[in-house]
Enzyme design. Sequence first.
Site, PDB file in Angstrom:
ATOM      1  CB  ALA A 101       3.081 -47.856   2.812  1.00 14.09           C
ATOM      2  CE  LYS A 102       2.884 -40.084   5.371  1.00 12.56           C
ATOM      3  NZ  LYS A 102       4.143 -39.576   4.784  1.00 12.56           N
TER       4      LYS A 102
END
Length: 411
Positions: A101-102
């Site tokens: 994720a980011k």
Amino acid sequence: MRSNAALQTYFNRAADNLDLSPSMRRLLLTAKREVQVQIPIERDSGELTTFIGYRVQHNDSRGPLKGGLRYHPQVDLDEVRALASLMTWKTAVVNIPYGGAKGGVALSPAELSTRELERVTRRFVDAIHDLFGPDTDIPAPDMGTNADMMAWIMNQYGKYHGFSPACVTGKPVDYHGIPGREEATGRGVGIVTLKLLSRLGRKIPGTRVAIQGFGNVGTHAAKYLADAECRVVAVSDAGGGLFREAGLDVLELLRYARGNGGRLAGCAAGDVISNDELLACDCDVLIPAALGGVLTAANAPAVRAAMIVEAANAPVEPEADAIFDGRGIVVVPDILANAGGVTASWFEWVQNRQHYQWGLNRVRQELDRILGEAFEQVWQLSTSRQVSLRTAAFMLGVGRVARATALGGVV
Ligand code: NAD
């Protein structure tokens, strides 16, 4: 910064080698969830400002989502999306039980006071607290964010869900963080560099290393390699660099930078060189540890190193990668070379969940083992399939995610 297009090129090359079906490719290239939220805060002046925050949760087939939170004016959905997928492949390459994720908020941290940054961070948690947590998605520091901000995230999350130190990593060591997390990315760069040298049958002592970037990653990599008796012949930061054929005294440089606001400017330990000169200097191993996109089709022909270790994210453009391939220059890709940080984040999460502390020696030992094993697996695949280390690393990462997706069932 790597664009989605470049990442897709590497993904497709790996997918071709793995014979992945078009439907599996589409599934793996699509994010599970993309969130955009408004973050209104009251400025110190009393004015209202609304920032935009993003979290892209790419793939969680191998475990909870994991990835940093970036504060930078150029943050947008496209960049966060690319970085989220990079995390999926990175956690899979080192085989830690996470997805990718980011997140990010489009703002310039230097233009906000500490109190304003705290308000942004806490309001962002208010907006997404139902979407992350120890078993779902675990943020960490990235460009423009730091350990204190992670402490604010843990504290704000706790107001909704109770004491949960494992909801975020990269926290201060005296606030549920761990020793060894800060050095881990640079140390990991050092570990894979030594592994590469031994696999290529080269002697470690005296190996000439040039490092662009003398921040967190660059300094720790320099220290680790100097301790292993490599000769660090060049280093640089945003203001330029230094070269010394006989080797620079890394501890002296660190002392100098510490007393000079973190900068090398004015240091007389070697000949002054520019960043362009550093990239083309006479050395065995080149370690770009500053920015993305610094090695391009234009400067790749001038590189004299025999090996490049990608400490930064995406420092080698795809066109430069092809040139290095053609010239027989070995490139260790970012998804392997700089995975030490996320690996140590996993250690922090494990310890938070156990309410137990390992200590620095065990953190280092486990990091050495995990990165050493990942390097070996990538090396073996590269040799057996006659592909570059980058393609092998993508094959390993994408292959693991594809298998977990199939095993988990998609109907
Ligand atoms: P940092 O901010 O601590 O250090 C960056 C260094 O690069 C500084 O010395 C700075 O002066 C230098 N720099 C900036 N602009 C430059 C330029 N134009 N030319 C040459 N040098 C320049 O950052 P960091 O944490 O060391 O991260 C470095 C790179 O590694 C980034 O690309 C980051 O995304 C990547 N990375 C970091 C981690 C981590 O755990 N810190 C993990 C994975 C990847």
